[in-house]
Write a protein that holds these residues in place. Structure first.
Motif, PDB file in Angstrom:
ATOM      1  N   LEU A   1      32.988   9.474  53.232  1.00  0.00           N
ATOM      2  CA  LEU A   1      32.229  10.724  53.149  1.00  0.00           C
ATOM      3  C   LEU A   1      31.422  10.778  51.641  1.00  0.00           C
ATOM      4  O   LEU A   1      31.868   9.920  50.677  1.00  0.00           O
ATOM      5  CB  LEU A   1      32.940  11.986  52.937  1.00  0.00           C
ATOM      6  CG  LEU A   1      34.158  11.952  54.339  1.00  0.00           C
ATOM      7  CD1 LEU A   1      34.967  13.250  54.184  1.00  0.00           C
ATOM      8  CD2 LEU A   1      33.112  12.199  55.706  1.00  0.00           C
TER       9      LEU A   1
ATOM     10  N   ARG B   1      28.672  11.158  56.762  1.00  0.00           N
ATOM     11  CA  ARG B   1      29.989  10.532  57.290  1.00  0.00           C
ATOM     12  C   ARG B   1      29.705   9.361  57.847  1.00  0.00           C
ATOM     13  O   ARG B   1      28.512   9.071  58.447  1.00  0.00           O
ATOM     14  CB  ARG B   1      30.840  11.633  58.015  1.00  0.00           C
ATOM     15  CG  ARG B   1      31.893  10.801  58.842  1.00  0.00           C
ATOM     16  CD  ARG B   1      32.591  11.837  59.788  1.00  0.00           C
ATOM     17  NE  ARG B   1      33.573  11.029  60.455  1.00  0.00           N
ATOM     18  CZ  ARG B   1      34.960  11.344  60.266  1.00  0.00           C
ATOM     19  NH1 ARG B   1      35.175  12.346  59.238  1.00  0.00           N
ATOM     20  NH2 ARG B   1      35.893  10.650  60.928  1.00  0.00           N
TER      21      ARG B   1
ATOM     22  N   SER C   1      39.953  16.243  61.294  1.00  0.00           N
ATOM     23  CA  SER C   1      38.710  15.760  60.480  1.00  0.00           C
ATOM     24  C   SER C   1      37.574  16.821  60.804  1.00  0.00           C
ATOM     25  O   SER C   1      36.926  17.226  59.681  1.00  0.00           O
ATOM     26  CB  SER C   1      38.355  14.298  60.659  1.00  0.00           C
ATOM     27  OG  SER C   1      37.854  14.290  62.224  1.00  0.00           O
TER      28      SER C   1
ATOM     29  N   GLU D   1      31.462   5.903  59.581  1.00  0.00           N
ATOM     30  CA  GLU D   1      32.753   5.457  60.351  1.00  0.00           C
ATOM     31  C   GLU D   1      32.603   4.011  60.325  1.00  0.00           C
ATOM     32  O   GLU D   1      31.508   3.376  60.454  1.00  0.00           O
ATOM     33  CB  GLU D   1      32.866   6.248  61.911  1.00  0.00           C
ATOM     34  CG  GLU D   1      33.200   7.672  61.544  1.00  0.00           C
ATOM     35  CD  GLU D   1      33.472   8.179  62.947  1.00  0.00           C
ATOM     36  OE1 GLU D   1      33.441   7.411  63.968  1.00  0.00           O
ATOM     37  OE2 GLU D   1      33.527   9.459  62.870  1.00  0.00           O
TER      38      GLU D   1
ATOM     39  N   GLN E   1      35.795  18.627  57.725  1.00  0.00           N
ATOM     40  CA  GLN E   1      34.524  18.840  57.685  1.00  0.00           C
ATOM     41  C   GLN E   1      33.920  20.166  57.481  1.00  0.00           C
ATOM     42  O   GLN E   1      32.923  20.426  56.819  1.00  0.00           O
ATOM     43  CB  GLN E   1      33.853  17.869  58.613  1.00  0.00           C
ATOM     44  CG  GLN E   1      34.232  16.477  58.535  1.00  0.00           C
ATOM     45  CD  GLN E   1      33.614  15.625  59.648  1.00  0.00           C
ATOM     46  OE1 GLN E   1      33.266  16.412  60.616  1.00  0.00           O
ATOM     47  NE2 GLN E   1      34.014  14.453  59.612  1.00  0.00           N
TER      48      GLN E   1
END
Length: 962
Positions: free
Chosen positions: A549, A571, A486, A573, A490
């Motif tokens: 995102l 972002r 990731s 989570e 990113q």
């Protein structure tokens, strides 16, 4: 009573047999049979409804048994017992006792056991070489010792330090590879104090299990051990003997079959549900790991058999488990019903053959028949209510499950709305960044920090053509950069997306969603998504971790065409998102619990593997409850019902959310006073009220129309017996009682005429006549313990010397009324009035906690006090206690007097005379003083002889009570 009267009272009434038989059928047979039929119907319906629930619970138990059969799971369950072992000081020099204890718990002997001390610096190596490992090279203790510092630090890593956590992850991977090389296993081996690690090694003969334990009560020399255990040395008999305790209805069976011939259909042919006369047997294949362990014997080669045994697990569900708890009483109820019908049938036969005796009162017979008639509707009502209660409990359980599922579904929906709110809030914050402050890093960082304080974002970035400004919130991140693509994505796609948005004509028609990495080409599919996204979240998943995102374009409003000059990326989570939401949701305000349908529901929310690191979010709600923590280990959606030690049903509901990955657990326990219990009380109270109303109404009607006229006639009869010469009662009911009343009036007239003959018969004849009266009217008495109080007005002659008779009567009436009130207050009785003296009696009573002597003393003191205050007179009194005869004293022909006689009566009268000159005016006998048992303050006056008494007595002056 004369024989003639007895004959007429006990005369039997002949009733036709068919009437008695019909009454027996309606009042006994129908209620009993209807009740039994209703009960049987309910029990059958309950079993039918409960079968699906019991089968669901059986499948869950069978699945748990299947999981517990797996050797590594079984050994993991023994870790708690291992941690509770208590090594002593002698085990460091000779650890054989500890070896045997560990082998007994594990079910076999480990090939390597490394004991370590409290600081992991000193170790004791114990090896056990089976015959097949005589030539095998074991890893030296020094190499295994190198793993111990990491295990120690790994268990004590500071979760707040993300960098330390990532470093620990790198060490863990290196140590796992090191163990793999030492034991030549197929894959890396990671030690854990929470779970036994399994691997496979041909070098050591098959399955290997790695056990790491720290003793709860270890010594400085032995704090724990690291053990390597072979599957082929494990006793499956020991496994099944231990599992039989926890799963008494489960068992493992072998089915001999040709594996090559059956292949995949073996499980289908053997599995299923079979119903027998006393049970239901559920059969399912054992876990593949367990089957492999059994077929290979824990080794790496199949056992040399032509036909293999395939293992299946069975759950034996007895039919009694689906029965209502009331079913156990059904045989007894049938016996009781048969006994009732038999006894009542015998009575009916007796009545038919010999008639009905009339020895009981008419009112009781009517009441008994009325209550018997009410049995049928009462039995119907009680059965209906009980069925309703059970059906209501079933519906409440269904509604409870629906409520919990709805509540958990609402949480999931609110999480989606919370994510949408974060999306809109980000758009508002990003509006503060434009082409004017695009290159002002300090201003943009202020916006990023404000967003971080308000929203649970993990990463914010501003991608500019020349560079990128990034703000990381590491405490919210679950990304392990060493093993996650990731971070590469990113860094790649923001720049790539910005370049594509700023690309000038002619456009590059080559593929723009690929990233060339050394040795591979990584396709970044979200490039297209990011191109069309303008502030909205899109979901991506890397290394098993989902994330949301979003990107927002920053355009130059002053230039033609408003070109894109930058992209704002965010972002989010799942771990910080769920954690933040649960901290501020309405359920948190109620401490993650609520009441519904008589149950207390407690909620807990746990992270799963896809949620992220536990250090970011370890759970919310009642996570510490053992039942909830145990249920959370089952990473699947299910509902189960168990019963606690009190026999109350408890519900556990697991719901796994895949969109916002987490595990929600609800634990519903019955409240102390549940709704069902309240309804049961209401039903019992209603039933009792029903019986009481029937009894009350019939009783009142009988009193009004039968008992009251009869009692009036009885009162008139009693007056006649006491010497009255007239029958004054006149009834106007116009029924049989009116006729009976007129007959009694004629009878009294005849008695009056006969009584006129009394003067003409001899005294002996009249005495013989009176001697034949009933015993209730004859004189007599019984012995009892009592205290006698004689109280008189002091200076009575002086007070009444100049008073008129009316004033004297007034004084006496006041004194008598005062004495009567006080003696009643203390549980005594006014026996006689002798001129200005009151004789008060206090008898020993079974239900009275205060002694009769103490009540007499209290009365004397109270009488003296109130007489002084209210009547302005003094009193003097004598009190004596002892055994007296209490009863009716008097003449058989004349007056009867209910009184007491005996020595204490005479003694109290003499003590009263002695009290005239005492200071307090109250004299008690020695017997009374002893019965006070120290509660009275007394003064010994003297030992003296009393008038009419042959011996001397100690007399005491009563001053007060303690």
């Amino acid at each position: 009573m004369s024989e003639q009267k007895t004959f007429f009272i006990r005369q039997k009434v002949k009733v036709p047999g068919y009437r008695i038989l019909l009454a027996w059928l309606l009042l006994a047979c129908l209620p009993v049979m209807a009740s039994l039929y209703g009960l049987g119907y309910f029990l059958d319906e309950y079993s039918y409804i409960a079968e699906s629930e019991c089968l669901t619970e059986a499948f869950n138990t069978l699945e748990a048994y299947q999981n517990a059969q797996v050797v590594e799971n079984f050994l993991t369950a023994r870790l708690t017992e291992l941690t509770e072992l208590k090594p002593d000081a002698t085990d460091a020099a000779n650890p054989e006792r500890l070896d045997e204890a560990i082998s007994k718990i594990l079910g076999g002997k480990s090939i390597i056991c490394l004991y370590f001390n409290h600081n992991r610096q000193k170790t004791i190596m114990r090896n056990h070489r089976p015959d097949d490992l005589k030539d095998t090279v074991f890893p030296p203790a020094a190499l295994l010792k190198k793993q111990l510092p990491f295990l120690d630090s790994g268990n004590r890593v500071d979760s707040a330090e993300k960098s330390a956590l990532l470093a620990a992850g790198d060490i863990r991977r290196r140590n796992a590879l090191s163990i793999q090389q030492l034991f030549k296993t197929m894959t890396p081996v990671t030690f854990s104090s929470e779970k036994v690690a399994k691997n496979f090694s041909v070098h050591f003969g098959g399955d290997l299990y790695f056990v790491y334990v720290e003793f709860a009560s270890g010594t400085s020399e032995i704090a724990g051990f690291l053990s390597v255990f072979r599957g082929r040395d494990f006793s499956t008999d020991y496994l099944h003997s231990r599992l039989k305790r926890d799963f008494p209805r489960c068992r493992t069976v072998r089915r001999e079959m040709n594996i090559a011939r059956y292949e995949t259909v073996a499980a289908i042919e053997q599995s299923g549900i079979k119903r027998y006369h006393d049970r239901i047997v559920l059969t399912a294949p054992a876990d593949q790991k367990f089957i492999r362990h059994m077929l290979h014997g824990g080794g790496h080669q199949l056992q040399n058999n032509a036909d293999r045994h395939v293992f299946f697990n069975q759950y034996h569900l007895p039919l009694s488990a689906m029965h209502h708890q009331f079913a156990a009483f059904k045989p007894w109820l049938k016996t009781a019903a048969a006994l009732i019908l038999a006894v009542s049938g015998l009575f009916c036969l007796r009545f038919i053959l010999f008639g009905v005796n009339m020895t009981t009162s008419f009112k009781r017979r009517i009441l008994a028949m009325t209550l018997a008639s009410a049995m049928f509707p009462f039995a119907f009502f009680a059965t209906s209510f009980y069925l309703h209660q059970q059906y209501d409990a079933f519906l409440r359980k269904i509604n409870l499950l629906q409520h919990i599922n709805t509540r958990l579904a609402t949480i999931n929906s609110e999480l989606e709305h919370y994510l949408a709110w974060i999306e809109s809030s980000l758009s508002l914050y990003f509006q503060q960044i434009n082409s004017k402050n695009l290159n002002d890093d300090a201003e943009i960082m202020k916006v990023f920090e404000a967003i971080g304080r308000a929203l649970p974002v993990t990463r914010l970035a501003l991608q500019r053509p020349e560079n990128a400004l990034i703000k990381e919130f590491e405490e919210r991140s679950s990304v392990d950069e060493a093993n996650d693509s990731s971070s590469v994505v990113q860094k790649f796609f923001p720049k790539k997306s910005l370049d594509l948005l700023r690309e000038q004509a002619p456009l590059n028609r080559t593929r723009q969603d690929q990233l060339a990495l050394p040795g591979a080409i990584l396709k970044i599919a979200l490039i297209g998504t990011s191109m069309v996204s303008q502030g909205s979240f899109f979901n991506v998943e890397h290394a098993g971790l989902p994330a949301w995102l979003s990107n927002t374009r920053v355009v130059d409003e002053t230039s033609p065409g408003k070109p894109v000059v930058g992209l704002l990326f965010s972002r989010v989570e799942p771990a910080p998102l769920i954690k933040t939401y649960l901290q501020q949701c309405s359920m948190a305000a109620d401490n993650f619990e609520e009441e519904n349908a008589g149950y207390l529901i407690r909620y807990a929310f746990f992270p799963v593997k896809r949620t992220g690191l536990n250090q970011v979010w370890s759970g919310s709600g009642h996570t510490s409850l053992p039942q909830i923590a145990q249920a959370a280990e089952k990473i699947r959606s299910e509902s189960s019902a168990t019963r606690n030690q009190a026999g109350e049903e408890e519900l556990l509901i697991n719901r796994l959310n895949h969109g916002m990955p987490h595990n929600a657990v609800a634990f519903a326990t019955p409240m102390r006073v549940s709704l069902a219990f309240s309804n049961t009380l209401i039903g019992i109270a209603g039933s009792l009220l029903y019986i009481f109303l029937i009894w009350f109404l019939v009783n009142r009607l009988l009193d009004r129309f039968f008992v009251q006229p009869v009692m009036e006639m009885a009162i008139c009869a009693e007056q006649i017996a006491r010497g009255s010469d007239s029958w004054p009662l006149v009834l106007k009911t116009g029924d049989e009682l009116d006729t009976l009343n007129r007959s009694f009036a004629g009878l009294v007239t005849g008695l009056q005429q006969r009584n006129m003959l009394k003067d003409y018969v001899s005294d002996d004849a009249y005495t013989d006549l009176t001697a034949n009266r009933t015993s209730s009217l004859s004189p007599g008495g019984e012995y009892c313990e009592a205290t006698i109080l004689f109280a008189a007005i002091k200076d009575y002659q002086t007070l009444t010397a100049d008073s008129t008779p009316a004033n004297t009567v007034k004084l006496l009436n006041g004194f008598i009324s005062l004495g009567d009130r006080i003696v009643r207050e203390f549980g005594g009785s006014l026996d006689k009035i002798l001129s200005n003296t009151l004789m008060l009696v206090f008898r020993e009573t079974a239900g009275e906690t205060t002694s009769h002597a103490l009540r007499a003393a209290q009365t004397a003191l109270k009488l003296a006090e109130d007489a002084k205050r209210d009547l302005n007179i003094g009193i003097y009194a004598g009190i004596s206690s002892g055994t007296v005869i209490s009863g009716k004293i008097g003449s058989y022909q004349g007056k009867l007097d209910f009184t007491v006689i005996g020595n204490p009566v005479n003694l109290a009268a003499r003590l009263k005379a002695e009290a005239i000159d005492s200071s307090t005016g109250i004299i008690i006998s020695g017997t009374t003083m002893r019965l006070l048992k120290g509660k009275g303050r007394v003064n010994f006056l003297r030992r003296c002889s009393l008038k009419g008494k042959a011996r001397e007595y100690n007399i005491y002056e009563l001053c007060d009570l303690r």
